[in-house]
Scaffold this motif. Sequence first.
Motif, PDB file in Angstrom:
ATOM      1  N   ARG A   1       3.538  10.271  11.190  1.00 52.19           N
ATOM      2  CA  ARG A   1       3.327   9.365  10.073  1.00 52.19           C
ATOM      3  C   ARG A   1       3.511   7.931  10.551  1.00 52.19           C
ATOM      4  O   ARG A   1       4.444   7.635  11.297  1.00 52.19           O
ATOM      5  CB  ARG A   1       4.297   9.695   8.942  1.00 52.19           C
ATOM      6  CG  ARG A   1       3.998   9.010   7.628  1.00 52.19           C
ATOM      7  CD  ARG A   1       4.900   9.520   6.522  1.00 52.19           C
ATOM      8  NE  ARG A   1       4.701  10.943   6.260  1.00 52.19           N
ATOM      9  CZ  ARG A   1       5.239  11.578   5.220  1.00 52.19           C
ATOM     10  NH1 ARG A   1       6.002  10.918   4.353  1.00 52.19           N
ATOM     11  NH2 ARG A   1       5.025  12.869   5.054  1.00 52.19           N
ATOM     12  N   GLU A   2       2.622   7.044  10.105  1.00 50.91           N
ATOM     13  CA  GLU A   2       2.671   5.655  10.544  1.00 50.91           C
ATOM     14  C   GLU A   2       2.572   4.713   9.352  1.00 50.91           C
ATOM     15  O   GLU A   2       1.941   5.035   8.333  1.00 50.91           O
ATOM     16  CB  GLU A   2       1.533   5.349  11.520  1.00 50.91           C
ATOM     17  CG  GLU A   2       0.142   5.502  10.942  1.00 50.91           C
ATOM     18  CD  GLU A   2      -0.955   5.080  11.917  1.00 50.91           C
ATOM     19  OE1 GLU A   2      -0.639   4.670  13.040  1.00 50.91           O
ATOM     20  OE2 GLU A   2      -2.143   5.180  11.528  1.00 50.91           O
ATOM     21  N   LEU A   3       3.166   3.547   9.515  1.00 52.69           N
ATOM     22  CA  LEU A   3       3.080   2.521   8.481  1.00 52.69           C
ATOM     23  C   LEU A   3       1.679   1.930   8.474  1.00 52.69           C
ATOM     24  O   LEU A   3       1.131   1.580   9.526  1.00 52.69           O
ATOM     25  CB  LEU A   3       4.102   1.416   8.743  1.00 52.69           C
ATOM     26  CG  LEU A   3       4.010   0.197   7.834  1.00 52.69           C
ATOM     27  CD1 LEU A   3       4.407   0.557   6.405  1.00 52.69           C
ATOM     28  CD2 LEU A   3       4.892  -0.935   8.370  1.00 52.69           C
ATOM     29  N   VAL A   4       1.119   1.814   7.282  1.00 52.41           N
ATOM     30  CA  VAL A   4      -0.176   1.158   7.110  1.00 52.41           C
ATOM     31  C   VAL A   4       0.027  -0.273   6.626  1.00 52.41           C
ATOM     32  O   VAL A   4      -0.508  -1.218   7.202  1.00 52.41           O
ATOM     33  CB  VAL A   4      -1.055   1.927   6.108  1.00 52.41           C
ATOM     34  CG1 VAL A   4      -2.369   1.182   5.854  1.00 52.41           C
ATOM     35  CG2 VAL A   4      -1.310   3.347   6.594  1.00 52.41           C
ATOM     36  N   ALA A   5       0.795  -0.429   5.559  1.00 50.20           N
ATOM     37  CA  ALA A   5       1.035  -1.742   4.988  1.00 50.20           C
ATOM     38  C   ALA A   5       2.264  -1.686   4.101  1.00 50.20           C
ATOM     39  O   ALA A   5       2.585  -0.629   3.546  1.00 50.20           O
ATOM     40  CB  ALA A   5      -0.169  -2.228   4.179  1.00 50.20           C
TER      41      ALA A   5
ATOM     42  N   ASN B   1      12.571  -3.036  -3.985  1.00 51.48           N
ATOM     43  CA  ASN B   1      12.419  -4.068  -2.970  1.00 51.48           C
ATOM     44  C   ASN B   1      11.065  -3.878  -2.273  1.00 51.48           C
ATOM     45  O   ASN B   1      10.047  -4.356  -2.737  1.00 51.48           O
ATOM     46  CB  ASN B   1      13.571  -4.033  -1.983  1.00 51.48           C
ATOM     47  CG  ASN B   1      13.481  -5.156  -0.960  1.00 51.48           C
ATOM     48  OD1 ASN B   1      12.729  -6.118  -1.159  1.00 51.48           O
ATOM     49  ND2 ASN B   1      14.212  -5.054   0.116  1.00 51.48           N
ATOM     50  N   VAL B   2      11.052  -3.149  -1.204  1.00 52.05           N
ATOM     51  CA  VAL B   2       9.804  -2.965  -0.464  1.00 52.05           C
ATOM     52  C   VAL B   2       9.055  -1.734  -0.972  1.00 52.05           C
ATOM     53  O   VAL B   2       9.655  -0.691  -1.215  1.00 52.05           O
ATOM     54  CB  VAL B   2      10.070  -2.811   1.044  1.00 52.05           C
ATOM     55  CG1 VAL B   2       8.772  -2.613   1.815  1.00 52.05           C
ATOM     56  CG2 VAL B   2      10.832  -4.010   1.577  1.00 52.05           C
ATOM     57  N   MET B   3       7.757  -1.879  -1.129  1.00 56.30           N
ATOM     58  CA  MET B   3       6.858  -0.758  -1.395  1.00 56.30           C
ATOM     59  C   MET B   3       5.847  -0.705  -0.254  1.00 56.30           C
ATOM     60  O   MET B   3       5.385  -1.756   0.208  1.00 56.30           O
ATOM     61  CB  MET B   3       6.141  -0.898  -2.735  1.00 56.30           C
ATOM     62  CG  MET B   3       7.081  -0.986  -3.915  1.00 56.30           C
ATOM     63  SD  MET B   3       6.221  -0.977  -5.509  1.00 56.30           S
ATOM     64  CE  MET B   3       5.946   0.795  -5.733  1.00 56.30           C
ATOM     65  N   GLY B   4       5.519   0.481   0.178  1.00 50.98           N
ATOM     66  CA  GLY B   4       4.622   0.575   1.319  1.00 50.98           C
ATOM     67  C   GLY B   4       3.727   1.792   1.285  1.00 50.98           C
ATOM     68  O   GLY B   4       3.949   2.717   0.506  1.00 50.98           O
ATOM     69  N   TRP B   5       2.710   1.724   2.111  1.00 56.84           N
ATOM     70  CA  TRP B   5       1.795   2.853   2.305  1.00 56.84           C
ATOM     71  C   TRP B   5       1.891   3.318   3.751  1.00 56.84           C
ATOM     72  O   TRP B   5       1.878   2.498   4.685  1.00 56.84           O
ATOM     73  CB  TRP B   5       0.354   2.443   1.992  1.00 56.84           C
ATOM     74  CG  TRP B   5       0.088   2.244   0.545  1.00 56.84           C
ATOM     75  CD1 TRP B   5       0.106   1.070  -0.139  1.00 56.84           C
ATOM     76  CD2 TRP B   5      -0.233   3.261  -0.407  1.00 56.84           C
ATOM     77  NE1 TRP B   5      -0.173   1.288  -1.461  1.00 56.84           N
ATOM     78  CE2 TRP B   5      -0.397   2.629  -1.651  1.00 56.84           C
ATOM     79  CE3 TRP B   5      -0.408   4.635  -0.325  1.00 56.84           C
ATOM     80  CZ2 TRP B   5      -0.720   3.325  -2.822  1.00 56.84           C
ATOM     81  CZ3 TRP B   5      -0.736   5.337  -1.474  1.00 56.84           C
ATOM     82  CH2 TRP B   5      -0.881   4.688  -2.708  1.00 56.84           C
ATOM     83  N   TYR B   6       1.983   4.624   3.909  1.00 56.70           N
ATOM     84  CA  TYR B   6       2.001   5.253   5.220  1.00 56.70           C
ATOM     85  C   TYR B   6       0.864   6.273   5.256  1.00 56.70           C
ATOM     86  O   TYR B   6       0.342   6.669   4.216  1.00 56.70           O
ATOM     87  CB  TYR B   6       3.333   5.976   5.454  1.00 56.70           C
ATOM     88  CG  TYR B   6       4.516   5.055   5.615  1.00 56.70           C
ATOM     89  CD1 TYR B   6       5.038   4.360   4.532  1.00 56.70           C
ATOM     90  CD2 TYR B   6       5.122   4.876   6.857  1.00 56.70           C
ATOM     91  CE1 TYR B   6       6.121   3.506   4.681  1.00 56.70           C
ATOM     92  CE2 TYR B   6       6.212   4.034   7.013  1.00 56.70           C
ATOM     93  CZ  TYR B   6       6.695   3.352   5.930  1.00 56.70           C
ATOM     94  OH  TYR B   6       7.771   2.512   6.079  1.00 56.70           O
ATOM     95  N   ARG B   7       0.505   6.702   6.458  1.00 57.10           N
ATOM     96  CA  ARG B   7      -0.495   7.749   6.552  1.00 57.10           C
ATOM     97  C   ARG B   7      -0.163   8.687   7.703  1.00 57.10           C
ATOM     98  O   ARG B   7       0.500   8.302   8.663  1.00 57.10           O
ATOM     99  CB  ARG B   7      -1.902   7.157   6.749  1.00 57.10           C
ATOM    100  CG  ARG B   7      -2.124   6.430   8.063  1.00 57.10           C
ATOM    101  CD  ARG B   7      -3.491   5.760   8.058  1.00 57.10           C
ATOM    102  NE  ARG B   7      -3.754   5.059   9.315  1.00 57.10           N
ATOM    103  CZ  ARG B   7      -4.813   4.273   9.512  1.00 57.10           C
ATOM    104  NH1 ARG B   7      -5.710   4.089   8.542  1.00 57.10           N
ATOM    105  NH2 ARG B   7      -4.990   3.677  10.676  1.00 57.10           N
ATOM    106  N   GLN B   8      -0.642   9.905   7.557  1.00 58.30           N
ATOM    107  CA  GLN B   8      -0.425  10.910   8.593  1.00 58.30           C
ATOM    108  C   GLN B   8      -1.702  11.702   8.784  1.00 58.30           C
ATOM    109  O   GLN B   8      -2.159  12.382   7.862  1.00 58.30           O
ATOM    110  CB  GLN B   8       0.736  11.829   8.225  1.00 58.30           C
ATOM    111  CG  GLN B   8       1.120  12.784   9.333  1.00 58.30           C
ATOM    112  CD  GLN B   8       2.458  13.445   9.095  1.00 58.30           C
ATOM    113  OE1 GLN B   8       2.962  13.499   7.976  1.00 58.30           O
ATOM    114  NE2 GLN B   8       3.070  13.940  10.162  1.00 58.30           N
ATOM    115  N   ALA B   9      -2.265  11.586   9.979  1.00 55.32           N
ATOM    116  CA  ALA B   9      -3.450  12.353  10.339  1.00 55.32           C
ATOM    117  C   ALA B   9      -3.011  13.669  10.983  1.00 55.32           C
ATOM    118  O   ALA B   9      -1.891  13.762  11.497  1.00 55.32           O
ATOM    119  CB  ALA B   9      -4.317  11.547  11.299  1.00 55.32           C
TER     120      ALA B   9
END
Length: 119
Positions: A45-49, A32-40
């Motif tokens: 960790r936060e949702l990017v797109a 269903n959903v695919m997404g990119w997250y990032r963690q500095a």
Amino acid sequence: QVQLVESGGGLVQPGGSLRLSCAASGIIFSINVMGWYRQAPGKQRELVAAITSGGSTNYADSVKGRFTISRDNAKNTVYLQMNSLKPEDTAVYYCKADVRTWGTRLDYWGQGTQVTVSS
């Protein structure tokens, strides 16, 4: 068993571009959903797109107009085109997929790929 493998990270100068890829493999009935997250470092960790199987997208305000998410459903692959990169985009980027497999539906994560924006 489902695996997500990311690629495409690296070191880039401010204003540069990178393209991340994430391919899902294993016994997959649908995603269903695919997404990119990032963690500095030192941050959550936060949702990017994110993108649905139908192509609807959602972006963090900080990347709107600079990043583009897309997917190839036939290849179970999601992409993140990142343009006009800024030092604050530096982070480990993770992909996530909402996978329907044998008798269940689970979120799977990739191992992460480092993106460093620096001169």
